[in-house]
Design a protein around this motif. Structure first.
Motif, PDB file in Angstrom:
ATOM      1  N   ASP A 132     -36.490  54.700 -21.344  1.00  0.00           N
ATOM      2  CA  ASP A 132     -37.277  53.472 -21.496  1.00  0.00           C
ATOM      3  C   ASP A 132     -38.759  53.757 -21.284  1.00  0.00           C
ATOM      4  O   ASP A 132     -39.617  53.159 -21.918  1.00  0.00           O
ATOM      5  CB  ASP A 132     -36.814  52.413 -20.494  1.00  0.00           C
ATOM      6  CG  ASP A 132     -35.414  51.906 -20.776  1.00  0.00           C
ATOM      7  OD1 ASP A 132     -34.838  52.287 -21.816  1.00  0.00           O
ATOM      8  OD2 ASP A 132     -34.883  51.138 -19.957  1.00  0.00           O
ATOM      9  N   THR A 133     -39.052  54.674 -20.382  1.00  0.00           N
ATOM     10  CA  THR A 133     -40.439  55.003 -20.065  1.00  0.00           C
ATOM     11  C   THR A 133     -41.002  56.048 -21.023  1.00  0.00           C
ATOM     12  O   THR A 133     -42.086  55.874 -21.573  1.00  0.00           O
ATOM     13  CB  THR A 133     -40.532  55.535 -18.620  1.00  0.00           C
ATOM     14  OG1 THR A 133     -39.973  54.560 -17.741  1.00  0.00           O
ATOM     15  CG2 THR A 133     -41.967  55.805 -18.227  1.00  0.00           C
ATOM     16  N   ARG A 183     -40.241  55.187 -25.315  1.00  0.00           N
ATOM     17  CA  ARG A 183     -40.566  53.876 -25.886  1.00  0.00           C
ATOM     18  C   ARG A 183     -41.579  53.972 -27.011  1.00  0.00           C
ATOM     19  O   ARG A 183     -41.498  53.252 -27.999  1.00  0.00           O
ATOM     20  CB  ARG A 183     -41.063  52.925 -24.808  1.00  0.00           C
ATOM     21  CG  ARG A 183     -41.341  51.537 -25.399  1.00  0.00           C
ATOM     22  CD  ARG A 183     -41.684  50.520 -24.365  1.00  0.00           C
ATOM     23  NE  ARG A 183     -42.106  49.302 -25.014  1.00  0.00           N
ATOM     24  CZ  ARG A 183     -41.489  48.146 -24.897  1.00  0.00           C
ATOM     25  NH1 ARG A 183     -40.418  48.048 -24.163  1.00  0.00           N
ATOM     26  NH2 ARG A 183     -41.940  47.081 -25.526  1.00  0.00           N
ATOM     27  N   THR A 203     -35.745  43.973 -25.448  1.00  0.00           N
ATOM     28  CA  THR A 203     -37.004  44.710 -25.489  1.00  0.00           C
ATOM     29  C   THR A 203     -38.050  43.949 -26.300  1.00  0.00           C
ATOM     30  O   THR A 203     -39.227  43.902 -25.937  1.00  0.00           O
ATOM     31  CB  THR A 203     -36.781  46.107 -26.103  1.00  0.00           C
ATOM     32  OG1 THR A 203     -35.777  46.778 -25.352  1.00  0.00           O
ATOM     33  CG2 THR A 203     -38.043  46.928 -26.097  1.00  0.00           C
ATOM     34  N   ASP A 238     -30.388  40.614 -17.764  1.00  0.00           N
ATOM     35  CA  ASP A 238     -30.010  42.028 -17.934  1.00  0.00           C
ATOM     36  C   ASP A 238     -28.832  42.370 -17.037  1.00  0.00           C
ATOM     37  O   ASP A 238     -27.878  43.030 -17.459  1.00  0.00           O
ATOM     38  CB  ASP A 238     -31.182  42.951 -17.586  1.00  0.00           C
ATOM     39  CG  ASP A 238     -32.296  42.931 -18.615  1.00  0.00           C
ATOM     40  OD1 ASP A 238     -32.137  42.308 -19.681  1.00  0.00           O
ATOM     41  OD2 ASP A 238     -33.340  43.565 -18.342  1.00  0.00           O
ATOM     42  N   TYR A 241     -43.436  48.657 -12.790  1.00  0.00           N
ATOM     43  CA  TYR A 241     -42.175  49.199 -13.303  1.00  0.00           C
ATOM     44  C   TYR A 241     -42.014  50.617 -12.802  1.00  0.00           C
ATOM     45  O   TYR A 241     -42.769  51.505 -13.167  1.00  0.00           O
ATOM     46  CB  TYR A 241     -42.169  49.170 -14.838  1.00  0.00           C
ATOM     47  CG  TYR A 241     -40.844  49.587 -15.427  1.00  0.00           C
ATOM     48  CD1 TYR A 241     -39.861  48.640 -15.680  1.00  0.00           C
ATOM     49  CD2 TYR A 241     -40.568  50.921 -15.706  1.00  0.00           C
ATOM     50  CE1 TYR A 241     -38.642  49.016 -16.211  1.00  0.00           C
ATOM     51  CE2 TYR A 241     -39.352  51.302 -16.226  1.00  0.00           C
ATOM     52  CZ  TYR A 241     -38.393  50.345 -16.478  1.00  0.00           C
ATOM     53  OH  TYR A 241     -37.173  50.708 -16.992  1.00  0.00           O
ATOM     54  N   GLU A 267     -32.416  54.449 -16.480  1.00  0.00           N
ATOM     55  CA  GLU A 267     -32.993  53.168 -16.844  1.00  0.00           C
ATOM     56  C   GLU A 267     -31.988  52.490 -17.779  1.00  0.00           C
ATOM     57  O   GLU A 267     -30.866  52.958 -17.944  1.00  0.00           O
ATOM     58  CB  GLU A 267     -34.367  53.372 -17.477  1.00  0.00           C
ATOM     59  CG  GLU A 267     -35.364  53.966 -16.480  1.00  0.00           C
ATOM     60  CD  GLU A 267     -36.742  54.255 -17.059  1.00  0.00           C
ATOM     61  OE1 GLU A 267     -36.978  53.935 -18.246  1.00  0.00           O
ATOM     62  OE2 GLU A 267     -37.566  54.815 -16.339  1.00  0.00           O
ATOM     63  N   ARG A 268     -32.370  51.417 -18.395  1.00  0.00           N
ATOM     64  CA  ARG A 268     -31.407  50.634 -19.170  1.00  0.00           C
ATOM     65  C   ARG A 268     -30.854  51.414 -20.367  1.00  0.00           C
ATOM     66  O   ARG A 268     -29.661  51.333 -20.663  1.00  0.00           O
ATOM     67  CB  ARG A 268     -32.056  49.337 -19.659  1.00  0.00           C
ATOM     68  CG  ARG A 268     -30.994  48.294 -20.031  1.00  0.00           C
ATOM     69  CD  ARG A 268     -31.427  46.911 -19.668  1.00  0.00           C
ATOM     70  NE  ARG A 268     -30.289  46.015 -19.695  1.00  0.00           N
ATOM     71  CZ  ARG A 268     -30.133  45.041 -20.566  1.00  0.00           C
ATOM     72  NH1 ARG A 268     -31.030  44.834 -21.495  1.00  0.00           N
ATOM     73  NH2 ARG A 268     -29.068  44.270 -20.509  1.00  0.00           N
ATOM     74  N   SER A 269     -31.676  52.178 -21.055  1.00  0.00           N
ATOM     75  CA  SER A 269     -31.194  52.931 -22.225  1.00  0.00           C
ATOM     76  C   SER A 269     -30.133  53.949 -21.835  1.00  0.00           C
ATOM     77  O   SER A 269     -29.120  54.097 -22.523  1.00  0.00           O
ATOM     78  CB  SER A 269     -32.353  53.634 -22.929  1.00  0.00           C
ATOM     79  OG  SER A 269     -33.225  52.679 -23.488  1.00  0.00           O
TER      80      SER A 269
END
Length: 194
Positions: A3-4, A7, A66, A90, A143, A149-151
């Motif tokens: 995610d970081t 992206r 997203t 989420d 953040y 992370e979510r992914s």
């Protein structure tokens, strides 16, 4: 981590989708609700053995989740309420998925319980650091990046359904990776929060 770090690779698609949905007349919060409703159905479809449909809906929900933040930033209207429902929804989507797994695979409920415990711990650190930190990023709170992370969670959720014969090992790996992330965030927080 994805995610970081990754992206920027999908940012053009996210921004284009955000503009399209805004032009269609939808608000960021409406898209948040849409992502939530779509994601909420995943547990039901897992229970019914519709694994591929559950995977597709999970990723569609995640994509819309997203896009909603990009929509709010596009029109310069991110709100605290939007952040609250986004983070809450989420977790509920993840819980729906995990509950679907627990009902479909009752023999792995112990490892699913470990997954839930690790998520609670990691999110507690994540949200507390976000609250206590004076730093701000692209989102409306600080953040704190991490290994899981979510992914990464979605990738492991997908693997759980594609390779369900090894689901016990995958769920234990998930729990371990999230616990590692909680520790990673604690160590960063120790430096950040003096």
């Amino acid at each position: 981590m994805l995610d970081t770090k990754a992206r920027k690779l999908v940012e053009p698609l996210i921004n284009k989708s955000a503009r399209s949905l805004l032009n269609f007349g939808l608000s960021a919060n409406q898209v948040t609700w849409l992502a939530f409703i779509i994601g909420l159905t995943t547990g039901f479809f897992i229970y019914l053995d519709h694994f591929l449909l559950a995977i597709i809906l999970l990723w569609l929900s995640g994509f819309l989740d997203t896009v909603d933040g990009s929509m709010a930033r596009e029109i310069n209207e991110p709100t605290s309420w939007g952040t609250l429902i986004d983070i809450t929804f989420d977790r509920v989507v993840e819980l729906s998925f995990i509950i679907g797994l627990a009902l479909r695979f009752p023999e792995i409920q112990f490892s699913l319980l470990l997954m839930c415990a690790s998520i609670i711990l990691s999110m507690t650190v994540f949200l507390t650091v976000g609250l206590l930190s004076e730093k701000e990023g692209i989102k409306s709170f600080y953040y704190q990046a991490g290994l899981m992370e979510r992914s990464e969670g979605f990738i492991l959720f997908t693997l759980m359904l594609l390779f369900w014969e090894g689901i016990f090992v995958i769920t234990l790996f998930y729990a371990g990776a999230v616990l590692f992330t909680a520790l990673q965030r604690m160590l960063e927080a120790r430096k950040l929060l003096k």
